[in-house]
Write a protein that holds these residues in place. Structure first.
Motif, PDB file in Angstrom:
ATOM      1  N   GLY A  19       6.298   5.464  -7.365  1.00 51.03           N
ATOM      2  CA  GLY A  19       5.749   4.487  -8.316  1.00 51.03           C
ATOM      3  C   GLY A  19       4.458   3.932  -7.889  1.00 51.03           C
ATOM      4  N   PRO A  20       3.713   3.607  -8.905  1.00 51.81           N
ATOM      5  CA  PRO A  20       2.417   2.666  -8.525  1.00 51.81           C
ATOM      6  C   PRO A  20       2.821   1.294  -7.825  1.00 51.81           C
ATOM      7  N   GLU A  21       1.962   0.971  -6.653  1.00 53.25           N
ATOM      8  CA  GLU A  21       2.237  -0.253  -6.154  1.00 53.25           C
ATOM      9  C   GLU A  21       1.147  -1.245  -6.141  1.00 53.25           C
ATOM     10  N   LEU A  22       1.035  -2.338  -6.767  1.00 49.38           N
ATOM     11  CA  LEU A  22      -0.114  -3.168  -6.839  1.00 49.38           C
ATOM     12  C   LEU A  22      -0.866  -3.621  -5.568  1.00 49.38           C
ATOM     13  N   LEU A  23      -2.113  -3.125  -5.456  1.00 47.48           N
ATOM     14  CA  LEU A  23      -3.090  -3.501  -4.465  1.00 47.48           C
ATOM     15  C   LEU A  23      -3.791  -4.993  -4.453  1.00 47.48           C
ATOM     16  N   MET A  24      -4.332  -4.976  -5.618  1.00 49.27           N
ATOM     17  CA  MET A  24      -5.298  -5.823  -6.035  1.00 49.27           C
ATOM     18  C   MET A  24      -5.463  -6.374  -7.378  1.00 49.27           C
ATOM     19  N   TYR A  25      -5.454  -7.766  -7.692  1.00 51.80           N
ATOM     20  CA  TYR A  25      -5.414  -8.195  -8.972  1.00 51.80           C
ATOM     21  C   TYR A  25      -6.574  -9.300  -9.110  1.00 51.80           C
ATOM     22  N   THR A  26      -7.559  -8.781 -10.268  1.00 52.44           N
ATOM     23  CA  THR A  26      -8.644  -9.960 -10.639  1.00 52.44           C
ATOM     24  C   THR A  26      -8.821  -9.953 -11.961  1.00 52.44           C
ATOM     25  N   TYR A  27      -9.312 -11.049 -12.477  1.00 51.58           N
ATOM     26  CA  TYR A  27      -9.555 -11.034 -13.797  1.00 51.58           C
ATOM     27  C   TYR A  27     -11.027 -11.903 -14.030  1.00 51.58           C
ATOM     28  N   SER A  28     -11.854 -11.942 -13.020  1.00 51.43           N
ATOM     29  CA  SER A  28     -13.030 -12.599 -13.281  1.00 51.43           C
ATOM     30  C   SER A  28     -14.090 -11.609 -12.674  1.00 51.43           C
ATOM     31  N   SER A  29     -15.406 -11.609 -12.954  1.00 48.06           N
ATOM     32  CA  SER A  29     -16.487 -10.989 -12.468  1.00 48.06           C
ATOM     33  C   SER A  29     -16.547 -11.439 -10.768  1.00 48.06           C
ATOM     34  N   GLY A  30     -17.100 -10.631  -9.781  1.00 55.42           N
ATOM     35  CA  GLY A  30     -17.084 -11.121  -8.671  1.00 55.42           C
ATOM     36  C   GLY A  30     -16.303 -10.210  -7.712  1.00 55.42           C
ATOM     37  N   ASN A  31     -16.122 -10.662  -6.548  1.00 55.34           N
ATOM     38  CA  ASN A  31     -15.652 -10.001  -5.417  1.00 55.34           C
ATOM     39  C   ASN A  31     -13.994 -10.848  -5.116  1.00 55.34           C
ATOM     40  N   LYS A  32     -13.034 -10.056  -4.776  1.00 56.12           N
ATOM     41  CA  LYS A  32     -11.808 -10.487  -4.285  1.00 56.12           C
ATOM     42  C   LYS A  32     -11.327  -9.817  -3.007  1.00 56.12           C
ATOM     43  N   GLU A  33     -11.054 -10.588  -1.816  1.00 57.54           N
ATOM     44  CA  GLU A  33     -10.805  -9.958  -0.629  1.00 57.54           C
ATOM     45  C   GLU A  33      -9.365  -9.987  -0.377  1.00 57.54           C
ATOM     46  N   ASP A  34      -8.613  -9.204   0.342  1.00 60.15           N
ATOM     47  CA  ASP A  34      -7.589  -9.172   0.752  1.00 60.15           C
ATOM     48  C   ASP A  34      -7.359  -8.352   2.042  1.00 60.15           C
ATOM     49  N   GLY A  35      -7.510  -8.904   3.341  1.00 58.22           N
ATOM     50  CA  GLY A  35      -7.460  -7.943   4.439  1.00 58.22           C
ATOM     51  C   GLY A  35      -8.482  -6.951   4.496  1.00 58.22           C
ATOM     52  N   ARG A  36      -8.081  -5.731   4.542  1.00 60.78           N
ATOM     53  CA  ARG A  36      -9.226  -4.560   4.438  1.00 60.78           C
ATOM     54  C   ARG A  36      -9.871  -4.316   3.265  1.00 60.78           C
ATOM     55  N   PHE A  37      -9.058  -4.712   2.009  1.00 61.08           N
ATOM     56  CA  PHE A  37      -9.282  -4.221   0.756  1.00 61.08           C
ATOM     57  C   PHE A  37     -10.156  -5.437  -0.076  1.00 61.08           C
ATOM     58  N   THR A  38     -11.216  -4.855  -0.619  1.00 59.07           N
ATOM     59  CA  THR A  38     -12.293  -5.797  -1.390  1.00 59.07           C
ATOM     60  C   THR A  38     -12.116  -5.161  -2.884  1.00 59.07           C
ATOM     61  N   ALA A  39     -11.952  -6.015  -3.874  1.00 61.65           N
ATOM     62  CA  ALA A  39     -11.922  -5.671  -5.307  1.00 61.65           C
ATOM     63  C   ALA A  39     -13.225  -6.044  -5.967  1.00 61.65           C
ATOM     64  N   GLN A  40     -13.985  -5.514  -6.574  1.00 62.81           N
ATOM     65  CA  GLN A  40     -15.159  -5.999  -6.945  1.00 62.81           C
ATOM     66  C   GLN A  40     -15.176  -5.758  -8.754  1.00 62.81           C
ATOM     67  N   VAL A  41     -15.415  -6.660  -9.453  1.00 61.56           N
ATOM     68  CA  VAL A  41     -15.739  -6.662 -10.927  1.00 61.56           C
ATOM     69  C   VAL A  41     -16.834  -6.780 -11.465  1.00 61.56           C
TER      70      VAL A  41
END
Lengths: 115, 110
Positions: free
Chosen positions: B43-65
């Motif tokens: 099953g899918p496993e959540l890595l990153m969750y964002t709700y605004s434009s910009g960057n969010k970092e968690d360890g080696r992962f960065t989410a950008q919106v």
């Protein structure tokens, strides 16, 4: 760590037969979902369930499908008369909303093969 | 135009590489953006969750919106063989179902 559990892990059925897929969501979660993933394709939304009723359903979720929460723990998906194209992995998910954030936790899936 | 578009790959990189995964979307009403990781037959496993434009970092992962461009990205730094999986972008409006992209299959070789 709490998890969503699904049974069976794999079911093989003949076309036209009824199938029930079972899910035990995480105990304090209030929102329940079924998604499906046909091999090689994307995860598709089927239905969401809240407060003992369907809150949203996709066009895939036609009259052949139904969902039920028969007791305080189980959440089931029934397919009344299976078709070949119902062969897919079916994922159950549950969630709770905290501070406007809703995180869906998915089970390992139930693989349905219709012959 | 599909609601959520994601290049399915496959994407193959050597261990230690920086990986960039992307999705575009057409519905400007989407408010919440997620990245899920899915291992084969799981099953899918959540890595990153964002709700605004910009960057969010968690360890080696960065989410950008980037809501103005309707574009989201996931960056993986120092990629590891254990990162080999399918990465699914997903998004939703408040009170509606989560909609997934098709997923990008990533292979990290040692």
């Amino acid at each position: 760590e709490p998890e969503v559990t699904q049974t069976p892990s794999h079911q093989v059925t003949q076309m036209g037969q009824e199938v029930i897929l079972r899910c035990v969501p995480i105990s304090n979660h209030l929102y329940f979902y079924w998604y499906r993933q046909i091999l090689g394709q994307k995860v598709e939304f089927l239905v969401s369930f809240y407060n003992n009723e369907i809150s949203e359903k996709s066009e895939i979720f036609d009259d052949q499908f139904s969902v039920e929460r028969p007791d305080g723990s189980n959440f089931t998906l029934k397919i009344r008369s299976t078709k070949l194209e119902d062969s897919a992995m079916y994922f159950c998910a549950s969630s709770v909303v905290l501070n406007r954030r809703e995180e869906l936790f998915f089970g390992e899936g139930s693989r349905l093969t219709v012959l | 135009q599909k609601e959520v578009e994601q290049d399915p790959g496959p994407l193959s990189v050597p261990e230690g590489a920086i990986v960039s995964l992307n999705c575009t979307y057409s519905n400007s009403a989407f408010q919440y953006f997620m990245w899920y990781r899915q291992y084969s037959r799981k099953g899918p496993e959540l890595l990153m969750y964002t709700y605004s434009s910009g960057n969010k970092e968690d360890g080696r992962f960065t989410a950008q919106v980037d809501k103005s461009s309707k574009y989201i990205s996931l960056f993986i730094r120092d990629s590891q063989p254990s990162d080999s999986a399918t990465y699914l972008c997903a998004m939703k409006r408040a009170g509606t179902a989560l909609i997934f992209g098709k997923g990008t299959t990533l292979s990290v070789s040692s």
